[in-house]
Write a protein that holds these residues in place. Structure first.
Motif, PDB file in Angstrom:
ATOM      1  N   ILE A   1       0.851  -1.193   0.000  1.00  0.00           N
ATOM      2  CA  ILE A   1       0.000   0.000   0.000  1.00  0.00           C
ATOM      3  C   ILE A   1       0.887   1.242   0.000  1.00  0.00           C
ATOM      4  O   ILE A   1       1.830   1.351   0.785  1.00  0.00           O
ATOM      5  CB  ILE A   1      -0.925  -0.013   1.235  1.00  0.00           C
ATOM      6  N   TYR A   2       0.550   2.207  -0.892  1.00  0.00           N
ATOM      7  CA  TYR A   2       1.346   3.420  -1.060  1.00  0.00           C
ATOM      8  C   TYR A   2       0.369   4.602  -0.998  1.00  0.00           C
ATOM      9  O   TYR A   2      -0.485   4.753  -1.874  1.00  0.00           O
ATOM     10  CB  TYR A   2       2.071   3.417  -2.404  1.00  0.00           C
ATOM     11  N   ALA A   3       0.507   5.468   0.031  1.00  0.00           N
ATOM     12  CA  ALA A   3      -0.480   6.526   0.247  1.00  0.00           C
ATOM     13  C   ALA A   3       0.172   7.907   0.311  1.00  0.00           C
ATOM     14  O   ALA A   3       1.406   8.034   0.369  1.00  0.00           O
ATOM     15  CB  ALA A   3      -1.254   6.246   1.538  1.00  0.00           C
ATOM     16  N   ASN A   4      -0.710   8.944   0.327  1.00  0.00           N
ATOM     17  CA  ASN A   4      -0.315  10.362   0.389  1.00  0.00           C
ATOM     18  C   ASN A   4       0.427  10.827  -0.854  1.00  0.00           C
ATOM     19  O   ASN A   4       1.171  11.810  -0.820  1.00  0.00           O
ATOM     20  CB  ASN A   4       0.552  10.652   1.638  1.00  0.00           C
ATOM     21  N   ASN A   5       0.237  10.134  -1.974  1.00  0.00           N
ATOM     22  CA  ASN A   5       0.953  10.476  -3.204  1.00  0.00           C
ATOM     23  C   ASN A   5       0.406  11.754  -3.836  1.00  0.00           C
ATOM     24  O   ASN A   5      -0.784  12.044  -3.761  1.00  0.00           O
ATOM     25  CB  ASN A   5       0.828   9.337  -4.216  1.00  0.00           C
ATOM     26  N   GLN A   6       1.303  12.470  -4.491  1.00  0.00           N
ATOM     27  CA  GLN A   6       0.874  13.616  -5.290  1.00  0.00           C
ATOM     28  C   GLN A   6       0.232  13.151  -6.588  1.00  0.00           C
ATOM     29  O   GLN A   6      -0.800  13.670  -7.012  1.00  0.00           O
ATOM     30  CB  GLN A   6       2.081  14.506  -5.608  1.00  0.00           C
ATOM     31  N   THR A   7       0.854  12.131  -7.225  1.00  0.00           N
ATOM     32  CA  THR A   7       0.387  11.632  -8.517  1.00  0.00           C
ATOM     33  C   THR A   7       0.374  10.112  -8.523  1.00  0.00           C
ATOM     34  O   THR A   7       1.331   9.488  -8.046  1.00  0.00           O
ATOM     35  CB  THR A   7       1.304  12.119  -9.653  1.00  0.00           C
ATOM     36  N   LEU A   8      -0.706   9.540  -9.057  1.00  0.00           N
ATOM     37  CA  LEU A   8      -0.772   8.101  -9.278  1.00  0.00           C
ATOM     38  C   LEU A   8      -0.489   7.845 -10.755  1.00  0.00           C
ATOM     39  O   LEU A   8      -1.253   8.264 -11.624  1.00  0.00           O
ATOM     40  CB  LEU A   8      -2.157   7.570  -8.899  1.00  0.00           C
ATOM     41  N   LEU A   9       0.618   7.164 -11.033  1.00  0.00           N
ATOM     42  CA  LEU A   9       1.046   6.946 -12.417  1.00  0.00           C
ATOM     43  C   LEU A   9       0.417   5.706 -13.037  1.00  0.00           C
ATOM     44  O   LEU A   9       0.382   5.573 -14.260  1.00  0.00           O
ATOM     45  CB  LEU A   9       2.571   6.825 -12.484  1.00  0.00           C
ATOM     46  N   LYS A  10      -0.060   4.800 -12.204  1.00  0.00           N
ATOM     47  CA  LYS A  10      -0.648   3.557 -12.704  1.00  0.00           C
ATOM     48  C   LYS A  10      -2.146   3.551 -12.470  1.00  0.00           C
ATOM     49  O   LYS A  10      -2.653   4.121 -11.503  1.00  0.00           O
ATOM     50  CB  LYS A  10      -0.005   2.335 -12.038  1.00  0.00           C
ATOM     51  N   ARG A  11      -2.848   2.853 -13.376  1.00  0.00           N
ATOM     52  CA  ARG A  11      -4.297   2.755 -13.288  1.00  0.00           C
ATOM     53  C   ARG A  11      -4.713   1.376 -12.805  1.00  0.00           C
ATOM     54  O   ARG A  11      -3.920   0.435 -12.811  1.00  0.00           O
ATOM     55  CB  ARG A  11      -4.924   3.031 -14.655  1.00  0.00           C
ATOM     56  N   LEU A  12      -5.958   1.283 -12.449  1.00  0.00           N
ATOM     57  CA  LEU A  12      -6.531   0.026 -11.986  1.00  0.00           C
ATOM     58  C   LEU A  12      -6.355  -1.069 -13.024  1.00  0.00           C
ATOM     59  O   LEU A  12      -6.626  -0.872 -14.203  1.00  0.00           O
ATOM     60  CB  LEU A  12      -8.013   0.239 -11.699  1.00  0.00           C
TER      61      LEU A  12
END
Length: 475
Positions: free
Chosen positions: A421-432
């Motif tokens: 689990i990776y949280a508090n990100n500015q940008t999510l580069l990957k999609r579901l």
């Protein structure tokens, strides 16, 4: 004879050149391959996204607390993430399109040189044909000349005609390839223009949303500070995460069970088809044996009576393959949440997983949050905004979106009921649904979800329960 050949060659060349000059306007009106692929990808992703949206709503319905002030930032933080991801994707598309353009330019130059060479060869053939006297076959046959010479000249004329025909066919094919190449170049240029416009639009959205978020943070800063110190709020955040993980685990298991049943049904259908094919083969063999016995009996009787023997049996048709007989089991199109790695692969990497981000550890697993709050279920790693966040192992994205208390959140399934689990990100580069490799960038660090400091909140879970990443990851 000379003039028709010259006219036909010139006609082909002229048609090719005219085609090259007028086809450009039609290309711009066509939708680009990039646009079609993009639309198809979004349509395919919609199904599983609906499931996850329903899942998040289900979790929200079970909560009794009032709206969190961090929710005010949700829309802005999601838009910033989407804009940054789109800009990154567009930059990659620009590089790939430029490489394709370079390859097409190289191919265009090669084709141009080939066509020039072929034109020279065609001119030489026409010149030789003219110098040879341009005698046709009828004139040669009626000339009364030496038959050997006539035969030799006829053969030479045939060779020349064949060479001309092959050269014209090759030249025509190359002209068609030039036209196809030119259309691809025009399509790539249109794609670059599309990408450039999308980049301008996304940059505009990004700047507006950054300014909006900064204004909201200024208004909400005191409320966020107070809320972050409330133990019940932190507890609800953890319960929310546990609820999401449990629901994802259930969804993944349901998909795995559905896939197992599909494979079993497929295997059963193949086995049934194989048995039916074997039974049919036995029945055909029995019928053929009976027919052969009857034919042998008739042959013996015919031999005794002095009559001609009956015709032999026709050859037996080739057996159809069982794989072709088995009917495939239909599957509803969907983005798979099945892990991209086999069960046991992640557990075997214990102690050798690479750190998800470069930074300093500000909070460790098990430590109290805020002095007397609930314990940390993961680790917080301080890092500058925009620092790349990488997947610790191969896996598949099972969640990518904003969540209260965690901001822009990405969850990866590694198989064997292990999640990172990776949280508090500015940008999510990957999609579901995206498959990821170990060490592949999946996000960029930030302070979304109402976090005070920029960095990454990182957890590892097995069977839904959080465990200490320190003994698994090389920080």
């Amino acid at each position: 004879m000379r003039f028709p050949i010259e006219k036909s060659a010139a006609g082909i060349l002229l048609c090719g050149l005219l085609a090259l000059s007028v086809a450009g306007s039609a290309v711009a009106a066509k939708p680009t391959e990039r646009s079609r692929q993009k639309a198809a990808a979004e349509a395919q992703r919609a199904g599983i996204q609906q499931k996850l949206t329903a899942l998040k709503k289900e979790i929200s319905r079970t909560e009794s607390e009032k709206e969190d002030v961090a929710d005010t930032l949700a829309e802005s933080e999601e838009k910033i993430s989407d804009a940054n991801r789109a800009l990154r994707d567009l930059s990659q598309e620009t590089l790939e399109t430029n490489v394709r353009l370079q390859d097409l330019a190289t191919e265009q130059e090669r084709l141009a040189q080939t066509i020039v060479s072929q034109k020279k060869q065609l001119s030489a053939l026409l010149r030789e044909h003219y110098v040879a006297g341009n005698e046709d076959r009828i004139k040669l046959l009626l000339s009364g000349d030496n038959p050997n010479r006539i035969n030799r000249d006829l053969q030479m004329m045939a060779y020349v005609s064949q060479a001309q025909a092959k050269l014209l066919a090759s030249l025509n094919a190359n002209l068609a390839q030039v036209e196809d190449n030119r259309e691809k170049v025009e399509n790539a240029k249109v794609e670059l223009e599309e990408i450039a416009q999308e980049q301008r639009d996304q940059k505009s959205v990004l700047e507006k949303e950054k300014a909006r978020r900064a204004a909201l943070l200024g208004e909400l800063s005191s409320k966020l500070v107070v809320q972050r110190k409330q133990a019940d709020s932190l507890q609800r955040d953890e319960q929310r995460m546990s609820g999401l993980v449990d629901q994802l685990t259930r969804l993944i298991r349901e998909q795995a069970e559905a896939e197992r049943k599909r494979q079993e049904a497929l295997a059963a259908a193949r086995a049934k088809a194989r048995l039916e094919a074997e039974a049919a083969a036995k029945a055909r063999a029995l019928a053929r044996a009976e027919a052969k016995a009857e034919r042998d009996r008739l042959a013996r009787e015919a031999a005794k009576a002095g009559k001609p023997a009956p015709k032999p049996l026709p050859p037996e048709p080739e057996e159809p393959k069982v794989a072709e007989q088995a009917q495939p089991v239909e599957r509803t199109p969907d983005i798979s949440l099945a892990p991209a790695a086999p069960a046991g692969a992640f557990a075997a990497m214990k102690g050798r997983l690479a750190a998800p981000i470069s930074g300093s550890i500000a909070a460790r697993f098990g430590a109290k949050r805020g002095g007397d709050g609930p314990s940390w279920k993961g680790m917080f790693i301080k890092a500058p905004e925009g620092t790349e966040v990488r997947s610790v192992a191969v896996g598949r994205v099972v969640h990518s979106g904003w969540m209260r208390g965690f901001g822009n959140l990405i969850i990866i399934d590694h198989g064997g009921s292990y999640l990172s689990i990776y949280a508090n990100n500015q940008t999510l580069l990957k999609r579901l649904g995206d498959a990821v490799r170990a060490g592949e960038p999946i996000a960029s660090a930030g302070n979304t979800g109402g976090n005070e400091e920029s960095g990454l909140y990182f957890e590892l879970r097995h069977l839904g329960k959080a465990f200490d990443p320190a003994s698994w990851v090389k920080f």
